[in-house]
Design an enzyme around this catalytic site. Sequence first.
Site, mmCIF file in Angstrom:
data_model
loop_
_atom_site.group_PDB
_atom_site.id
_atom_site.type_symbol
_atom_site.label_atom_id
_atom_site.label_comp_id
_atom_site.label_asym_id
_atom_site.label_seq_id
_atom_site.Cartn_x
_atom_site.Cartn_y
_atom_site.Cartn_z
ATOM 1 N N ASP A 1 41.424 -2.712 74.916
ATOM 2 C CA ASP A 1 41.188 -3.378 73.630
ATOM 3 C C ASP A 1 39.945 -2.746 73.023
ATOM 4 O OD1 ASP A 1 40.503 -4.999 71.520
ATOM 5 O OD2 ASP A 1 40.528 -6.888 72.636
ATOM 6 N N LYS B 1 37.314 -4.465 62.146
ATOM 7 C CA LYS B 1 35.945 -4.139 62.543
ATOM 8 C C LYS B 1 35.550 -2.708 62.178
ATOM 9 C CE LYS B 1 36.317 -8.031 65.235
ATOM 10 N NZ LYS B 1 37.290 -8.624 66.140
ATOM 11 N N TRP C 1 37.390 -12.349 74.484
ATOM 12 C CA TRP C 1 38.636 -11.636 74.174
ATOM 13 C C TRP C 1 39.346 -11.201 75.440
ATOM 14 C CZ3 TRP C 1 39.699 -13.331 69.778
ATOM 15 C CH2 TRP C 1 38.737 -13.427 68.767
HETATM 16 C C1 LIG Z 1 38.019 -9.475 66.889
HETATM 17 C C2 LIG Z 1 38.524 -9.105 68.221
HETATM 18 C C3 LIG Z 1 39.780 -9.518 68.676
HETATM 19 C C4 LIG Z 1 40.674 -10.444 67.885
HETATM 20 O O1 LIG Z 1 41.228 -9.780 66.844
HETATM 21 P P1 LIG Z 1 42.302 -10.490 65.879
HETATM 22 O O2 LIG Z 1 42.759 -9.344 65.064
HETATM 23 O O3 LIG Z 1 41.546 -11.528 65.117
HETATM 24 O O4 LIG Z 1 43.359 -11.080 66.716
HETATM 25 C C5 LIG Z 1 40.204 -9.069 69.903
HETATM 26 N N1 LIG Z 1 39.439 -8.268 70.658
HETATM 27 C C6 LIG Z 1 38.213 -7.868 70.267
HETATM 28 C C7 LIG Z 1 37.418 -6.968 71.142
HETATM 29 C C8 LIG Z 1 37.728 -8.263 69.030
HETATM 30 O O5 LIG Z 1 36.509 -7.868 68.630
#
Ligand SMILES: *Cc1c(COP(=O)(O)O)cnc(C)c1O
Length: 355
Positions: free
Chosen positions: A166, A190, A99
């Site tokens: 993030d 999540k 990511w």
């Molecule tokens: C799942 C995830 C993403 C991607 O998320 P989307 O909503 O599918 O774009 C980005 N960063 C992290 C840390 C993630 O766990």
Amino acid sequence: MKKHNFYAGPCILAPEVIKNTADAIINFADTGLSVLEVSHRSKEFVAVCEEARKLVAELLELPEDYKVLFLGGGASLQFCMVPFNLLKTKAAYTDTGTWAHNAIKEAKLFGEVEVLGSSKDENYCYIPKDFVIPSDVDYFHYTSNNTIYGTEVRKDYDSPVPVVCDMSSDIFSRVFDPTKYGLIYAGAQKNLAPAGVTLVIVKESLLGNVDREIPTMLDYRTHIKKDTMFNTPPVLPIYSALQTLKYYKAQGGVKALQEHDEIKAKMLYDEIDRNKLFRGTVAEEDRSIMNVCFVMNPDYAELEKEFFDFATTKGIVGIKGHRSVGGFRASLYNMLPKESVQVLIDTMKEFEAKH
Ligand SMILES: *Cc1c(COP(=O)(O)O)cnc(C)c1O
């Protein structure tokens, strides 16, 4: 059979979050209508959105000038929206996983990117620590929890420039100091809600400093100005997010969630370290409390599929590791009960006794 859901995302939600969402699909706020078929500008839904934003601010103790937004496009859209809005000439990133890597790729479309540290050469099994955040960059970006590799930064960085984080897979699992951040984003699927909405928290004073034209929908100020209702927001995921936020508050807030999460993770890591069949895949000091990655010990490598099948017979779902790590990954998000972790541990013990 009772299922124990260890999926990495979309992932487990609390039963009451699902129940309340299901109820609102039938009859939303006593309107006699489904939440799927009411205007996002109805007073009932505006109230949902407002309460959700207020609860995020309350649970995370955000200062006044931090705005809470619910946007579409996933966390992945934030990989470009962040530099679009904040990158004037140069930004600094750490490369700690897939990511983070994707975020770096997007930022390069907008300016210079200084990669302060990368653990790519060791399959992202640790968090780089040997770096200094420069003061001549527009912001510093990192991923707090590396969902795929199972490493996590469980502290706030001290930084001379705004920090962008993030927090998709560990928001609400750790008490943090929001004033150390300029912008936080998290895909909801999540720790918050079903897929379809992304939580963004942004300090308003950071915006409006780039020279480029920003398309309306990609400009955070558009969404701030319209209280996150510039266009039709993801109504149902926002409704579910509110249910989760209420549940978190009832659990005792982020501090209580953190304690619960740390206990669950310790239980499982202790068993991985004890059990002769398994071993963890990441540096001990960087172990994630959200995504626990482990593999068979080399001497027992051939038992991988057998363990997976055995776990399935116990109702354990979603522990297959990501293809870039292999083995197993148990995601222990906030809403996973401790009992499920215990079932996984008991299954590992039973499997060890068989071999
Ligand atoms: C799942 C995830 C993403 C991607 O998320 P989307 O909503 O599918 O774009 C980005 N960063 C992290 C840390 C993630 O766990």
